[in-house]
Design an enzyme around this catalytic site. Structure first.
Site, PDB file in Angstrom:
ATOM      1  CB  CYS A 160      -0.454   0.258   1.353  1.00  0.00           C
ATOM      2  SG  CYS A 160      -2.226  -1.187   1.370  1.00  0.00           S
TER       3      CYS A 160
HETATM    4  N1  LIG Z   1      -2.334  -5.588   2.174  1.00  0.00           N
HETATM    5  C1  LIG Z   1      -3.095  -4.383   3.020  1.00  0.00           C
HETATM    6  O1  LIG Z   1      -2.780  -4.511   3.999  1.00  0.00           O
HETATM    7  C2  LIG Z   1      -3.430  -4.123   2.580  1.00  0.00           C
HETATM    8  C3  LIG Z   1      -4.240  -2.940   3.581  1.00  0.00           C
HETATM    9  C4  LIG Z   1      -5.644  -1.835   2.994  1.00  0.00           C
HETATM   10  C5  LIG Z   1      -6.014  -2.519   2.008  1.00  0.00           C
HETATM   11  N2  LIG Z   1      -5.251  -2.948   0.664  1.00  0.00           N
HETATM   12  C6  LIG Z   1      -5.404  -2.973  -0.903  1.00  0.00           C
HETATM   13  O2  LIG Z   1      -6.709  -3.986  -0.619  1.00  0.00           O
HETATM   14  C7  LIG Z   1      -6.155  -4.921  -2.166  1.00  0.00           C
HETATM   15  C8  LIG Z   1      -6.091  -6.519  -2.201  1.00  0.00           C
HETATM   16  O3  LIG Z   1      -4.756  -6.461  -1.400  1.00  0.00           O
HETATM   17  P1  LIG Z   1      -3.864  -7.651  -1.273  1.00  0.00           P
HETATM   18  O4  LIG Z   1      -3.471  -7.153   0.134  1.00  0.00           O
HETATM   19  O5  LIG Z   1      -5.093  -8.619  -0.193  1.00  0.00           O
HETATM   20  O6  LIG Z   1      -3.785  -8.478  -2.127  1.00  0.00           O
HETATM   21  P2  LIG Z   1      -3.338 -10.416  -2.658  1.00  0.00           P
HETATM   22  O7  LIG Z   1      -2.891 -10.202  -3.285  1.00  0.00           O
HETATM   23  O8  LIG Z   1      -2.697 -11.102  -1.033  1.00  0.00           O
HETATM   24  O9  LIG Z   1      -4.796 -11.204  -2.654  1.00  0.00           O
HETATM   25  C9  LIG Z   1      -5.605 -10.455  -3.973  1.00  0.00           C
HETATM   26  C10 LIG Z   1      -6.105 -11.574  -4.213  1.00  0.00           C
HETATM   27  O10 LIG Z   1      -7.056 -11.519  -5.729  1.00  0.00           O
HETATM   28  C11 LIG Z   1      -6.744 -12.587  -6.237  1.00  0.00           C
HETATM   29  N3  LIG Z   1      -7.518 -11.856  -8.019  1.00  0.00           N
HETATM   30  C12 LIG Z   1      -6.749 -11.235  -8.735  1.00  0.00           C
HETATM   31  N4  LIG Z   1      -7.344 -11.347  -9.588  1.00  0.00           N
HETATM   32  C13 LIG Z   1      -8.705 -11.399  -9.747  1.00  0.00           C
HETATM   33  C14 LIG Z   1      -8.929 -11.519 -10.468  1.00  0.00           C
HETATM   34  N5  LIG Z   1      -9.485 -11.222 -11.510  1.00  0.00           N
HETATM   35  N6  LIG Z   1     -10.650 -12.698  -9.946  1.00  0.00           N
HETATM   36  C15 LIG Z   1     -10.366 -12.941  -8.394  1.00  0.00           C
HETATM   37  N7  LIG Z   1      -9.739 -12.861  -7.999  1.00  0.00           N
HETATM   38  C16 LIG Z   1      -8.614 -12.220  -8.083  1.00  0.00           C
HETATM   39  C17 LIG Z   1      -5.510 -12.844  -6.240  1.00  0.00           C
HETATM   40  O11 LIG Z   1      -4.758 -13.938  -7.073  1.00  0.00           O
HETATM   41  C18 LIG Z   1      -5.438 -12.931  -4.875  1.00  0.00           C
HETATM   42  O12 LIG Z   1      -5.463 -14.108  -4.020  1.00  0.00           O
HETATM   43  C19 LIG Z   1      -5.309  -3.638  -2.768  1.00  0.00           C
HETATM   44  O13 LIG Z   1      -5.617  -2.530  -4.229  1.00  0.00           O
HETATM   45  C20 LIG Z   1      -4.292  -3.126  -1.663  1.00  0.00           C
HETATM   46  O14 LIG Z   1      -4.055  -1.999  -2.544  1.00  0.00           O
HETATM   47  C21 LIG Z   1      -4.203  -3.946   0.589  1.00  0.00           C
END
Ligand SMILES: NC(=O)c1ccc[n+]([C@@H]2O[C@H](COP(=O)([O-])OP(=O)(O)OC[C@H]3O[C@@H](n4cnc5c(N)ncnc54)[C@H](O)[C@@H]3O)[C@@H](O)[C@H]2O)c1
Length: 437
Positions: A274
């Protein structure tokens, strides 16, 4: 449609879909299922789907037993098959929003998932984007994809909104359940219904805002605020070193002011999915308006240089003992991007290791949370335990994550030299072999 949806929320007959079962999506799916909603998780990775269906947890913030119970009771299941979207009433999109190799937003995951959802979207469904992104994504990108792909009309046949995810992995006080939420729908009714849905699941405040764009922008503000303040404190840390002033003591003193000051700490650089990435989404969008986000660019450039600066400090320490960086044996302690988690995405420690290795140092890493990591196509294997006699053989230890399950007293006792970039050894009295950032 509004009354129908509110009724379904209150009698818990809504079926929830969570798209993307990662650090954000899996805890969210678990909370929805725990609140009594039948929940279906969607992911493109079969391995994750398979693990969820077997009740096998892979996210630190999820309680293993809770996942097993929810799967066993049939409240939570996962699939790679998007045709099940037609069975759900509420869909949260939690897919990645990384940068491409030109440091520009890679919005392809949001686009692909919206296209899949659109194929199976039915009337009276609520779609909420939770992925962090530039202002305008929900209305300018997701809405047309959903409308064109489904033939349905936003606000008439389905509701759409943005609600940023704020989860802070590893935070022991604030979890998905009790972190306040912000909701901005396309239209007032959408906002009201989406907010009602979150209120039925979460304990924290749910703040309604006037549009998805406000919600998108406020999330970027939160993360840019952190990025810029960390950039400022990193710059001051470098200045303080030059002036012979301990920055950590300065921050502790400044913290005694009960208003107008929030403490940020220096470190080897920014990490995670992030804080280092999100401000780029804003500066990219700003260019469309002929606007240059100079403060963001400036803090990015300071933060990006921190791994190199830390290596420079390591060289200085080794020089004191007439040891060159080339062939120096170095142990990097903590490759996770922050304390007490197993996530190394964008971790500055990986860049520190890369620069050290390019200079000919013999580098190993120790991290109780991470046994191996992949960086720029190469797998690095490390130690998850370390013994005193192993510590003694290194010329230098560089602490790059402040994990609480590391025995720092033992490390200090047996290390020749330590460069502590996180001030995690602040309480150790004998400081002869410790230098802080
Ligand atoms: N990790 C954090 O601390 C955090 C905190 C706040 C916001 N975010 C935001 O949340 C969002 C997700 O982050 P994350 O850390 O959970 O990512 P992540 O990589 O851990 O998880 C994302 C998941 O989405 C799946 N994916 C990808 N393309 C897909 C599709 N077309 N259909 C279905 N699934 C699909 C991936 O396989 C993966 O399992 C991002 O935008 C991030 O900026 C993350």
């Amino acid at each position: 449609m509004k009354e129908y949806m509110l009724k379904k929320i209150s009698d818990k007959s809504i079926v929830v879909g969570v798209v993307g079962l990662g650090y954000v999506g899996l805890p969210l799916a678990v909370e929805k299922a725990k609140a009594g909603y039948k929940t279906i998780g969607f992911d493109v990775q079969f391995q994750k789907v398979d693990m969820v269906n077997k009740g096998q947890n892979y996210i630190g913030d999820v309680v293993d037993r809770e996942l097993v119970n929810l799967v066993d009771s049939g409240n939570l299941e996962a699939t790679t098959d998007f045709s099940f979207v037609k069975n759900v009433d509420f869909i949260a999109i939690c897919v990645p929003t990384p940068l491409d190799k030109h440091q520009q937003p890679d919005i392809s995951y949001v686009k692909n998932s919206a296209e899949e959802i659109a194929k199976y979207l039915t009337k009276k469904t609520i779609v909420v984007l939770e992925s962090t992104t530039y202002p305008g994504t929900t209305e300018d990108l997701v809405k047309p994809i959903l409308e064109e792909g489904s033939g349905l009309k936003c606000g008439v046949d389905f509701y759409l909104g943005f609600s940023p995810e704020r989860v802070d992995p590893g935070n022991i006080i604030y979890k998905t359940k009790n972190t306040p939420k912000v909701v901005g729908g396309v239209g007032k009714d959408a906002t009201e219904v989406i907010a009602a849905m979150y209120r039925s699941v979460l304990e924290g405040e749910v703040k309604e805002v006037s549009s998805p764009t406000i919600a998108e922008m406020e999330k970027i503000l939160e993360n840019t605020y952190r990025n810029v303040n960390i950039g400022m404190i990193n710059e001051l840390a470098m200045l303080c070193d030059r002036m012979g002033i301990n920055i950590w003591e300065v921050i502790e003193a400044a913290k005694t002011k009960p208003y107008g000051f929030q403490a940020f700490y220096p470190g080897p650089g920014l990490g995670g999915h992030c804080i280092p990435l999100d401000p780029y989404y804003l500066s990219w969008k700003a260019r469309e308006y002929g606007f240059h986000t100079s403060m963001i660019e400036s803090s990015m450039s300071i933060n990006d240089k921190m791994p190199e600066y830390c290596v420079g400090r390591a060289v200085r320490i080794l020089n004191k003992y007439e040891k060159s960086l080339k062939m120096a044996k170095i142990l990097v302690v903590g490759v996770a991007y922050k304390q007490n988690i197993d996530d190394y995405r964008e971790s500055p420690a990986l860049e520190v290791i890369k620069i050290l290795e390019e200079s000919g140092a013999l580098v190993e890493f120790y991290d109780p949370w991470i046994s191996e990591y992949k960086y720029q196509g190469k797998i690095h294997k490390g130690k998850q335990n370390i013994k005193p006699e192993q510590v003694e053989k290194y010329d230098l230890l560089i602490i790059t994550a402040a994990h609480s399950n590391v025995d720092y007293v033992m490390l200090q006792k047996h290390a020749k030299n330590i460069f502590d970039t996180k001030n995690v050894m602040k309480d150790i009295k004998n400081r002869e072999n410790i230098e802080v950032l």
